[in-house]
Design a protein around this motif. Structure first.
Motif, short mmCIF file in Angstrom:
data_model
loop_
_atom_site.label_atom_id
_atom_site.label_comp_id
_atom_site.label_asym_id
_atom_site.label_seq_id
_atom_site.Cartn_x
_atom_site.Cartn_y
_atom_site.Cartn_z
N UNK A 1 0.74 -1.21 -0.12
CA UNK A 1 -0.14 -0.09 -0.13
C UNK A 1 0.77 1.35 0.10
N UNK A 2 2.26 0.99 -0.02
CA UNK A 2 3.13 2.24 -0.03
C UNK A 2 3.00 2.84 1.10
N UNK B 1 4.71 4.32 3.81
CA UNK B 1 6.31 4.55 3.98
C UNK B 1 6.41 4.57 5.65
N UNK B 2 5.44 5.45 6.22
CA UNK B 2 5.58 5.86 7.60
C UNK B 2 5.29 4.35 8.44
N UNK C 1 8.46 2.22 8.11
CA UNK C 1 9.37 3.04 8.89
C UNK C 1 9.45 2.49 10.29
N UNK C 2 8.17 2.69 10.57
CA UNK C 2 7.81 2.56 12.19
C UNK C 2 8.24 0.96 12.54
N UNK D 1 12.01 0.54 12.31
CA UNK D 1 12.55 1.30 13.52
C UNK D 1 12.12 0.84 14.96
N UNK E 1 13.89 1.47 0.11
CA UNK E 1 12.35 1.98 0.26
C UNK E 1 12.49 2.33 1.61
N UNK E 2 13.13 1.88 2.78
CA UNK E 2 13.01 2.83 3.96
C UNK E 2 14.22 2.00 4.87
N UNK F 1 15.85 7.08 1.60
CA UNK F 1 14.89 6.68 0.98
C UNK F 1 15.37 7.07 -0.51
N UNK F 2 15.09 5.86 -1.38
CA UNK F 2 15.12 6.05 -2.82
C UNK F 2 16.88 6.00 -3.22
#
Lengths: 490, 328
Positions: A65-66, A68-69, A72-73, A76, A103-104, A113-114
């Motif tokens: 679903x893209x 990102x956050x 990331x969570x 992390x 990606x992350x 990213x990227x």
């Protein structure tokens, strides 16, 4: 190397023991370390695999679903990051998409990213290649000098491969942890070695010491008869103990042999002296007899003046002295004699009484012979008289002399002891040789006695001890030789 | 893009406080870092006086309407917009409302604006504290009930933030081709406002950035920028300022690049199906919170000064921006 093997057992045994102990400790320590390394690695793989599977599964919908956050969570989340308490924790979590871009990551500041991972560093370029090789299967990536051990897990569900999760575990922390364990193992090994080495050294020395002593004594064999071992040096019944026993036996036998040799040498010498003196005596006796006959004839028919007569008497006395001396040297045992009776011994006692009284010596007489003994009475009497006179002389004023005559089996045993001065060593050696004297007399008594004993096939020995000097004579009453009861010593 | 997290917890009277702790944050998200008004502010005094008069009337009405409204549970929707760590405040506020209303109160929390909007549309909730942008979307279905007074004014702004170490950025125009963090697709300050800024620069917000993503929370936008995940982000000024008080170590890692114009503060709304009496009763309780110590303490913890009735015209600026994107 040979020099090492030439070393004394005193050093060789502890040295070999030490080498063995150190080798064993090293072996055990290194196998422990190896095992610890394998265990650590396995723990790391299991932990990493579990974490990676869980993360990959959770990350799949987020990436699909893209979100990102959310991704990331997830990366992390505080279940990674190495610390002293948890050394096998991921230090780096990275999600790489299907174009090999980040990606992350758990640290976007250094791994934003990227970013194409092959451009991050050489290590990551190799990682990118590894990821490409792995495709949809999980794997690890590590090489000598790499900062991390990488665990690569595909983020996929069925056919759909969205990217890869990369967990990086610090190799340094891993090796640090391993070194910790290794240091512990080394410490234990060192402790074991520290405890065992002195024990080994002590035990080795203890084992080697009797051997070393034995070897030292053995090396004396050939030069001299070695001394016996200190009693209690090695009181065990193992091979070494048996070696000690054998050594003791050998020493005893060697000493016996030595005594025998000395006795043989002495009797050889005495025999030679006997032969020599007999030969000389014979050679002297013939002209001597002639000379005495001539002087006797001259005295009776020569009409010599007083002065000549006086001289001839002097010559005759001298020649007679020579004849006596030669007669004494030439002991003739072949004369026929009656058998020895108990009375003969009593006679000897009676004969000696005045001499003993003159010296105020005490005589202890013990005669156990009854009836006749098949030995020539004259010769036995002479032996006994000689020995007793010597003893009374040696005992000195108010001395004490002991005499025992007995039949032991087929042997007549004569023991004469006195409490005078012990025999000096130099006298002992030449005791039975002619003209050996301790002061009084010409020193032919023992020589005569010896010759008689020899001719009767017996044995004579002298020894000093316990303040007494003993003379022992064994005479075979029958042709069979005497069996000695105890070894006589010179 | 409605893929927000769906953690949903209803906080009701029946639940002990600790249960409420599991979710809460709602109010925290709403409320932080509000300073007390200076005593000498005449305008405020006047407003307070007016509010007091109104409140008196409301109280009377509330008392009268209590019978009609009955003891049905009040369902109050809370949207995520702020801090996650003041669970106690939420529970206290719920208790406060229950005592004032004489009815059980249930807080319904959703992690995205969209979900709360759906609940309102479906009348699963009666009241909600939502963002101004959703309010305008739902204008036909809800009534404006109260607007918080923040730093003396019912307005807030959008902050464009970058990482503190990023010193060269001075305008959103410099962020072309970068990674940008939005708060929520229905957030004004966290989505609409920055896009509008780009629009005014003649840029297409859909292509301007290399990549954008939603964090579904203003606080998380700040964290995303602080951690370096995003190069820049747009965030609610109320949230940033409050966080600067509560957790300055996070905001210190970011730097405000530009501040937008003022927008009407996220309002508290009632669904149009809520009867007048019930509406006035709830409004009265909110507007009078500054009149008793319990209410004042709660407002202080929300970092706001008071609730005022507000006017729909306050949100015209937002409506203009929406119009620019063909919405509304």
């Amino acid at each position: 190397m040979k020099r090492l093997f030439d070393l004394s057992f005193r050093y060789k045994i502890p040295l070999w023991g030490s080498v063995l102990i150190v080798t064993a400790a090293l072996f055990v320590a290194s196998s422990l370390m190896f095992r610890a390394y394998e265990d650590l690695r396995r723990d790391l793989y299991i932990s990493a695999d579990g974490l990676a599977r869980t993360l990959a599964k959770t990350l799949f919908p987020a990436i699909l679903h893209d979100n990102v956050w959310q991704a990331f969570e997830i990366v992390r989340a505080p279940f990674h990051g190495a610390s002293p308490e948890h050394p096998v924790q991921a230090e780096l979590v990275l999600v790489v998409d299907d174009r090999q871009q980040i990606y992350v990551s758990d640290d976007p500041k250094t791994l934003p990213m990227l970013t194409g991972i092959r451009y991050v560093s050489e290590e990551f370029a190799a990682l990118a290649q590894r990821i490409a090789e792995l495709g949809a299967s999980p794997g690890t990536h590590e090489f000598a000098g790499s900062k991390h051990i990488y665990f690569i897990t595909p983020i996929a569900d069925g056919e759909a491969l969205l990217g890869h999760l990369v967990l990086g575990y610090s190799r340094e922390a891993f090796f640090e942890r391993f070194l910790d364990i290794a240091r512990n193992a080394a410490g234990i090994a060192a402790l074991v070695v520290t405890v065992l080495l002195p024990i080994n050294w002590y035990w080795g020395r203890r084992t080697a010491e009797p051997l070393v002593r034995l070897a030292a004594r053995m090396s004396e064999v050939g030069h001299s008869v070695p001394a016996p071992m200190e009693p209690g040096l090695y009181a065990y019944r193992d091979e070494l103990g048996r070696l000690f026993e054998a050594y003791e036996r050998m020493v005893t036998e060697l000493r016996g042999k030595k005594v025998l040799e000395r006795e043989m040498v002495r009797s050889e010498r005495l025999a030679a002296v006997g032969r020599l003196s007999a030969g000389i005596a014979h050679e002297i006796n013939n002209p001597l007899a002639g000379m005495l006959t001539a002087i006797s004839t001259l005295k009776e028919h020569g009409h010599a003046d007083v002065r000549t007569l006086k001289t001839m008497a002097l010559v005759e006395r001298g020649l007679q002295q020579i004849r006596d001396t030669v007669a004494a040297l030439l002991v003739q045992a072949r004369l026929v004699s009656r058998n020895l009776a108990a009375q003969d011994l009593e006679d000897v006692r009676t004969l000696l009484e005045p001499e003993a009284q003159r010296k105020a010596a005490r005589i202890e007489w013990q005669c156990e012979v009854q009836g006749e003994v098949d030995l020539p009475a004259t010769l036995v009497r002479q032996i006994l008289i000689n020995l007793m006179l010597n003893a009374i002389n040696a005992a000195g004023e108010r001395g004490s002399v002991r005499c025992r005559v007995a039949l032991e089996g087929n042997c007549l045993e004569i023991n004469v002891a006195n409490d005078g001065r012990p025999l000096p060593e130099e006298v002992k050696e030449r005791l039975f040789e002619p003209f050996t004297t301790t002061g009084s007399g010409p020193g032919l008594g023992l020589w005569v006695t010896y010759q008689i004993v020899q001719q009767l096939g017996g044995r004579i020995a002298a020894r000093s001890g316990d303040g007494l000097t003993f003379f022992t004579v064994s005479l075979p009453a029958s042709p069979a030789p005497c069996v000695p009861k105890a070894t006589a010593s010179a | 893009m409605d893929t927000g997290k769906r953690s949903t917890v209803a906080v009701s009277d029946a639940l002990p406080h600790s249960a409420a702790d599991g979710v809460t944050d709602w109010l925290l998200r709403r409320a932080c870092g509000l300073r007390r008004l200076p005593n000498g502010d005449l305008r405020t005094r006047r407003r307070v006086l007016r509010a007091a008069v109104a409140a008196f009337g409301e109280l009377w009405l509330a008392g009268a309407g209590r019978a009609a409204v009955g003891s049905r549970t009040v369902r109050f929707g809370l949207t995520p917009a702020f801090l996650h760590d003041q669970h106690g405040l939420l529970a206290d506020w719920r208790e406060y409302l229950r005592d004032k209303l004489g009815r059980p109160v249930e807080f319904v929390l959703r992690d995205s604006y969209r979900e709360t909007m759906d609940l309102l549309r479906l009348t699963k909730i009666d009241f909600a504290w939502i963002c101004d942008y959703p309010y305008l979307h739902l204008k036909d279905e809800v009534r404006l009930m109260a607007v918080p007074l923040y730093r003396g004014r019912p307005y807030y702004r959008s902050y464009l933030i970058v990482a503190a170490r990023n010193l060269h950025v001075s305008s959103i125009a410099q962020l072309k081709g970068n990674i940008f963090a939005y708060a929520d697709p229905y957030s004004n300050t966290g989505y609409l406002a920055p896009r509008y800024a780009l629009h005014r620069l003649g840029e297409n917000p859909e292509r301007f950035f290399r990549k954008t993503f939603f964090t579904y929370s203003h606080r998380k936008v700040i964290e995303a920028v602080a951690s370096g995940l995003a190069v820049a982000g747009a965030v609610d000024s109320y949230v940033w300022d409050s966080l600067a008080v509560v957790a300055p170590e996070i905001t210190r890692q970011t730097r405000i690049v530009s501040i937008s114009e003022e927008f009407g503060f996220p309002p508290l709304v009632a669904h149009r199906s809520v009867g007048d009496e019930e509406f006035r009763q709830m409004q009265g309780v909110l507007l009078n919170m500054g009149r008793d110590p319990g209410g004042r303490s709660l407002l202080a913890r929300f970092h706001i000064d008071a609730f005022i009735p507000g006017k729909p015209a306050m949100y015209d600026g937002v409506a203009r921006m929406m119009l620019a994107f063909g919405e509304g």
